[in-house]
Structures are given as structure tokens and as C-alpha cells.
Design a protein around this motif. Structure first.
Motif: not given
Length: 294
Positions: A222-241
């Protein structure tokens, strides 16, 4: 071979129904022994029985995540039975939606207590065990309502974004002990969210379609400090930049210049994801030094 959790013990809170039940079942299918934690004793027992009927090992625990003593007792019972705690899925939650103007502060505090302090309680209760093991996987349930806002959910959004901040620091503190801390923002049809979506949307938002993200975040790789988004079979990642910004110096007109040049300051070309909070002021001091020494 794929993700193998056969040597792992997982605690899943709010696991009597909805996302929590789906997460518990998904982890059990990968071999993890599961603590099904929920305030509803009958619901927790039902999920545990379902896991066992499919050849898995599970223990149902009736607990409120707001009761730290009870959470500690759950962890002690888990250690007594299985000798370790490897995975914590902080899933338990409630909604008390109203516009901020109409919201009672008690409802604000209650949502913070369950989502934020409930996750703090459970994480604190497993932290020393995971440090001693030099291994742990902790998952916080954040939300797009916290990451991006949602009308009528000031309390929920505040709690969910607070969990991202908690993740950021615990991921840093836990890394040397083999503890990875991540967050998941799910989109799913559950009893807590059914009123938020149309019937057409609900049909494509089965909770089980989110759980692969939990399995991935519970894995050894597993990664560390990831923010994953998931729903309806789709997966995304959010970042604080952080954008590159502009050095404007000091003086009486800086505020005016700042307002005029917000678009330039917010330009996303070359933005970075700081590894630590101190990188903000280090960057700012370097920008000042470059300008002064130019």
C-alpha cells in the motif's frame, strides 16, 4: 498471486451494514481475520456470520467509536484472540445535514465526535500495537464533501477534511514503524447517503464497488499518504498541492497587488506536493532570499 491478507487481522468500524460490511467482506475474501465493529449488535453478528459461512474468520463486537475505553477493550480482545492488529478501517459515521444557518451546534459537535474523534480513538488504540509490530495499515474515510464542499454538510465536511490533516501527520510519524496511513473518499449507496442521490445514480453506486480501494490500501504494498476516491467502479486520487506563487515582498501596497495577481499566484503550472508542512516556509524564505540577493 494478487493481494494476500491471510496473515493479517483487520478491524473495520461501522461494519454492520453499507460500506463497512462491504469492506469487511472484501478483506475477508483476501484471507484477513476480521473484527466486525458496529453499534448494532445484531448487524455486526450477521456480517461476521456471513464471513464465517464463506470460510473466513470473524469476530463481532458491539462498540461505539466515541467510547475510547470500549474501543481499547475491543483491541485487547482482538489481541487476546489473534495476537496482532494489522489493519484498521475507520469507517463508522453519521450524518446530521442542515445548512449552517439552521444547524444546531450540538449536531456539529456530534458529527465531529463520531467521524473525527471516533477515528482518533480507534487509531490511538491500535497505534502502539502497530508500532511494536513494525507494521500497520490505517485507512481514514474522508469525503468529497470535505475535499470540495457540499451544501448542508458543514459539520460533515469539516470532520472529513480534518481526517486528511490527521492522515498527513500520522503518515509521517508512522512511516519509520512500517505504518502506512491513507484516506478514501467513497461514493456509494448506503443508508447514510440514499437521500442524496437519485434512484438512477443509486443503481450504479453499490458499496462493494468501493471496497477494492480498501483492499489495496490494506495491502503490504500500500502507498503512504494517498487520498483515493472511489465509486461506481472508478478510482481517482486527490492531492493537496502548493503553487509556485509569486514573491511580492512587503509594504503598504502588497495586499492590493496580491488581490490583483491572484490568478498568477494560483497558476498551477509547476505546482508541487510538499512532503512536510515546513516546506511552505522553506520555499517562501528561499523565494525571499533569491529576490533580495538578485
Amino acid at each position: 498471486m494478487g493481494i494476500d491478507l491471510s496473515t493479517r487481522v483487520a478491524i473495520v468500524t461501522g461494519a454492520g451494514a453499507g460500506l463497512g460490511a462491504a469492506h469487511a467482506i472484501a478483506l475477508a475474501k483476501r484471507g484477513a481475520r476480521i473484527v466486525v465493529a458496529d453499534m448494532n449488535a445484531e448487524a455486526a453478528a450477521s456480517v461476521a456470520a456471513r464471513i464465517e459461512a464463506n470460510g473466513g474468520e470473524a469476530m463481532a463486537v458491539t462498540v461505539s467509536v466515541t467510547d475510547f475505553a470500549a474501543v481499547q477493550a475491543m483491541c485487547e480482545d482482538t489481541l487476546a484472540r489473534w495476537g496482532r492488529i494489522d489493519i484498521l478501517v475507520n469507517n463508522a459515521g453519521i450524518l446530521r445535514d442542515k445548512s449552517f444557518a439552521k444547524m444546531d451546534l450540538e449536531d456539529f459537535r456530534l458529527v465531529l465526535d463520531v467521524h473525527l474523534m471516533g477515528s482518533v480513538n480507534c487509531t490511538k488504540a491500535v497505534w502502539d500495537t502497530m508500532r511494536a509490530q513494525n507494521y500497520g495499515r490505517i485507512i481514514f474515510t474522508t469525503s468529497s464533501s470535505g475535499l470540495y464542499g457540499n451544501f448542508g454538510q458543514a459539520n460533515y465536511g469539516a470532520a472529513k477534511m480534518a481526517l486528511v490533516g490527521l492522515m498527513q501527520t500520522l503518515a509521517i510519524e508512522g512511516e519509520r514503524y512500517g505504518i502506512h496511513v491513507n484516506s478514501l473518499a467513497p461514493s456509494a449507496a448506503t443508508a447514510m447517503t440514499n437521500n442524496l442521490y437519485s434512484p438512477e445514480m443509486l443503481a450504479g453506486l453499490d458499496a462493494s464497488m468501493v471496497s477494492p480501494a480498501i483492499v489495496a490500501l490494506a495491502a503490504e504494498d500500500a502507498p503512504n499518504r494517498a487520498i483515493l476516491l472511489a465509486g461506481a467502479g472508478s478510482f481517482e486520487q486527490a492531492h493537496v498541492t502548493m503553487t509556485r506563487g509569486l514573491y511580492l515582498g512587503d509594504g503598504d501596497t502588497v495586499a492590493d497587488t496580491l488581490l490583483d495577481r491572484l490568478a498568477d499566484i494560483g497558476a498551477r503550472e509547476g505546482e508541487v506536493i510538499p512532503a512536510r508542512g515546513e516546506e511552505q516556509y522553506q520555499y517562501e524564505m528561499a523565494a525571499r532570499a533569491d529576490k533580495v540577493n538578485a
